[in-house]
Design a protein around this motif. Structure first.
Motif, mmCIF file in Angstrom:
data_model
loop_
_atom_site.group_PDB
_atom_site.id
_atom_site.type_symbol
_atom_site.label_atom_id
_atom_site.label_comp_id
_atom_site.label_asym_id
_atom_site.label_seq_id
_atom_site.Cartn_x
_atom_site.Cartn_y
_atom_site.Cartn_z
ATOM 1 N N TYR A 373 0.959 -0.951 0.159
ATOM 2 C CA TYR A 373 -0.088 -0.211 -0.130
ATOM 3 C C TYR A 373 0.807 1.236 0.055
ATOM 4 N N GLN A 430 -8.668 -4.966 4.212
ATOM 5 C CA GLN A 430 -7.977 -4.332 4.980
ATOM 6 C C GLN A 430 -8.283 -2.865 5.407
ATOM 7 N N LEU A 431 -9.379 -2.329 4.452
ATOM 8 C CA LEU A 431 -9.714 -0.921 4.763
ATOM 9 C C LEU A 431 -10.732 -1.029 5.885
ATOM 10 N N TRP A 434 -8.574 -1.489 9.098
ATOM 11 C CA TRP A 434 -7.905 -0.133 9.775
ATOM 12 C C TRP A 434 -8.867 0.867 10.239
ATOM 13 N N LYS A 435 -10.125 1.063 9.591
ATOM 14 C CA LYS A 435 -11.243 1.955 10.078
ATOM 15 C C LYS A 435 -11.590 1.671 11.331
ATOM 16 N N HIS A 437 -9.591 1.037 13.833
ATOM 17 C CA HIS A 437 -8.664 1.743 14.640
ATOM 18 C C HIS A 437 -9.022 3.039 14.813
ATOM 19 N N THR A 440 -7.326 6.262 12.836
ATOM 20 C CA THR A 440 -7.529 6.041 11.134
ATOM 21 C C THR A 440 -8.443 7.182 11.151
ATOM 22 N N GLN A 598 1.639 -4.682 4.344
ATOM 23 C CA GLN A 598 0.182 -4.618 4.979
ATOM 24 C C GLN A 598 0.372 -4.435 6.365
ATOM 25 N N LYS A 599 1.340 -5.187 6.897
ATOM 26 C CA LYS A 599 1.436 -5.496 8.475
ATOM 27 C C LYS A 599 1.966 -4.006 8.937
ATOM 28 N N VAL A 601 1.199 -0.958 7.730
ATOM 29 C CA VAL A 601 0.277 0.422 7.509
ATOM 30 C C VAL A 601 -0.273 0.901 8.687
ATOM 31 N N LEU A 602 -0.769 0.161 9.432
ATOM 32 C CA LEU A 602 -1.610 0.591 10.515
ATOM 33 C C LEU A 602 -0.353 1.635 11.573
ATOM 34 N N ILE A 605 -0.207 4.834 9.860
ATOM 35 C CA ILE A 605 -1.373 5.554 10.029
ATOM 36 C C ILE A 605 -1.153 6.255 11.563
#
Length: 611
Positions: A373, A430-431, A434-435, A437, A440, A598-599, A601-602, A605
């Motif tokens: 991403y 994934q979205l 993430w949302k 959290h 985000t 992916q791991k 990305v959070l 953010i």
């Protein structure tokens, strides 16, 4: 067990294909021609059908579950009662190896899908006539033997009649052989006879050091357009005219063959060097560039030509033709209406592409793909506004493979649909995660690139709806990136699909704007929300300090049409400042971040970077 015909005056044809649509189309075509047609979806049904009634001809598909067409043919040839029934393979497999294999297992002919109606009818008719002729020969032989037994006392007269019968049989056999070795439409040698002559030339080159030859593979450019628009009868007339003009270009000792469809092969004998073959190819291109005056139309037709020098190190004549075919496709890639000489490196490229395709098929089964991403930054706030999902391939032996290396193969083979759908599903999942959290942003979006081929799927919208339902993602957070190739054809159909996506509040982005046709009429017709400025234009801003290239115009176009502008490939602070001054809406590039796993990305953010 006894066998009898349902109607002694109607030829019985058995079609074996696991695709019901294929069975229906072929059955309808042949039934209209007066044939008795029976259908089988698999080997078991075909076996039962033959036990009930022996057909006069079998049309057999190759790609079938459990027992493929090659094995079915082999089993029929092993059974005494069906051994002599002619088998015509009909398959989408168009490689010379597949066709040679089909003949090896007992097939008498090979029709490539998608097939042409007249071609199917002519080949079916020819094979039925051949079978009738063979049965007639057998009948004549049986009658002949009976006469000899019954009328031994008229030896002299019987010998006289025997000679007549032998002559008739020889004539019939010669006719059968000629039919089997020549194309029914043009009268030219067919692929079988051409391969035999190639083999003869190859063997001669091994025995005579001074003997040299070349193989030319010709494919008509845009023949399908003429065939589809003007009709198959005009197409056949054009093929005959092309074959006649090609014959006029060649010396009497050269062999010209129709290999199938709009493909021709030429064997040039006793050459001094490759320049002689090139000269022939150039002369053919020149002559074929002239108009063809048919009975009702005047048409233009060019060909792409592959040239292969007759190397004596080849093991089989089919390989000579294969490499000439490879060179022909290179000529098409380079612009068509030209020739190209085969280089061994081409075969290596084709082999690697085939290996890549096989590995890709296994990769889909084993789920070897990953999604990285790359953040998209709002230039108004300097914060993360979304991410673009970028697929990577984690090959078990070659490591991480970039999409640049495998996406073209996936596009060409149709595997891109499965990959595209998986990426879209994964990104939406994934979205959603993430949302959940608190760190985000509530308006975080996810961008996914979609292939043009995916839009051609009849259930495309249903697939989108299913993914949204499965992942419970808000459609307004989904942004689909589409290149101009998607809308170049089937404008009305594509527009309907885009409008359906728009109705679901899914945003649409024209990707790589400026690199294709960039027709402003498309922007008026299609419901795009944003334009993505290609990184090549962003890079040129620094090379063109005075007016910064086309970027200001592109941003202006987007603004005037109520769209946002996204610049990709931003790598320097200077580029960022320039884009901000131009009031570009969003940007992405290495300046902000490379595509990340992916791991991670959070964490990215949560760090809440600011630019």
């Amino acid at each position: 067990m006894t066998y009898k015909q349902l109607d002694p005056y109607k030829k019985d044809i058995l079609i074996i294909d696991d695709m019901a649509d294929n069975l229906r189309v072929l059955s309808s075509i042949l039934s209209r021609e007066g044939y008795n047609v029976r259908k089988a979806l698999n080997w078991q049904m075909a076996w039962t059908a033959c036990q009930t009634l022996l057909p006069d001809l079998i049309l057999l598909d190759i790609m079938m579950p459990e027992v493929d067409g090659y094995e079915v043919c082999q089993r029929f040839k092993a059974w005494e009662l069906t051994a002599d029934i002619p088998v015509i393979f009909i398959s989408a497999l168009d490689d010379v190896f597949d066709k040679v294999k089909a003949f090896k297992f007992g097939g008498v002919d090979y029709i490539t899908k998608p097939f042409e109606l007249e071609e199917v009818l002519v080949r079916v008719k020819n094979q039925l006539e051949l079978r009738s002729a063979r049965l007639e020969v057998l009948t004549l032989n049986a009658q002949l033997e009976q006469r000899v037994k019954q009328r031994t006392w008229e030896l002299e007269k019987a010998l006289q009649k025997l000679q007549i019968e032998i002559n008739a049989r020889q004539k019939l056999q010669n006719k059968l052989l000629d039919m089997a070795m020549h194309d029914a439409l043009t009268g030219l040698p067919n692929r079988i006879l051409f391969i035999r002559r190639l083999e003869k030339a190859l063997n001669r080159s091994k025995e005579e050091s001074n003997y040299q030859f070349a193989v030319l593979f010709l494919d008509c450019d845009r023949f399908k357009v003429i065939n589809d628009s003007l009709g198959h009868l005009v197409g056949d007339e054009l093929l005959i005219a092309i074959s006649r003009r090609l014959q006029a270009c060649l010396a009497p000792e050269a062999t010209l063959a129709r290999l199938g469809g709009d493909e021709f092969g030429i064997l040039l004998d006793s050459l001094r060097d490759i320049r002689m073959a090139i000269h022939v190819a150039e002369y053919i291109l020149q002559q074929l560039s002239k108009t063809f005056k048919l009975s009702r139309y005047e048409v233009f037709m060019n060909v792409s030509i592959g040239i292969n020098w007759g190397n004596k190190d080849y093991d089989r004549p089919e390989y000579l033709l294969r490499d000439a075919d490879t060179a022909m496709y290179r000529a098409k890639d380079l612009g068509r209406a030209r020739y190209h000489v085969f280089d061994p490196a081409m075969h290596e490229e084709v082999t690697k592409a085939l290996e890549m395709e096989n590995d890709l098929r296994r990769a889909i089964e084993r789920q070897e793909f990953l999604v990285y991403y790359q953040p998209i930054i709002s230039l108004k706030t300097g914060k993360i506004s979304g991410f673009e999902a970028l697929v990577r391939w984690q090959h078990p032996t070659n490591g991480l493979i970039s999409p640049i290396d495998f996406i073209p193969v996936a596009e060409e083979t149709g595997l891109i649909n499965a990959i595209n759908t998986w990426v879209l599903q994964s990104a939406c999942q994934q979205l959603r995660i993430w949302k959940s959290h608190p760190a985000t942003p509530t308006n975080l979006t996810i961008n996914v690139n979609l292939s043009a081929k995916l839009f051609l799927q009849p259930n495309f919208i249903e697939q989108i709806d299913q993914i949204i339902a499965d992942t419970q993602v808000n459609p307004a957070s989904l942004e689909l990136e589409i290149t101009e190739s998607v809308i170049m054809e089937n404008n009305n159909e594509i527009n309907i699909i885009l409008q359906q996506l728009k109705a679901r509040k899914i945003k649409l982005i024209m990707d790589d704007f400026g690199t294709g046709y960039s027709s402003l009429s498309y922007l008026h017709i299609f419901p795009f929300n944003a334009l993505k400025i290609d990184k090549s234009f962003v890079k040129r801003m620094q090379d063109n300090q005075e007016n910064m290239g086309l970027v200001p115009a592109m941003i202006g176009i987007a603004a005037s049409m109520g769209m946002t502008a996204i610049a990709e490939g931003v790598e320097t602070q200077e580029q960022l400042e320039q884009l901000k001054s131009l009031k570009c809406d969003f940007a992405q590039g290495f300046l902000f971040s490379k595509p990340i796993e992916q791991k991670l990305v959070l964490d990215f953010i949560i760090s809440a970077p600011q630019w």
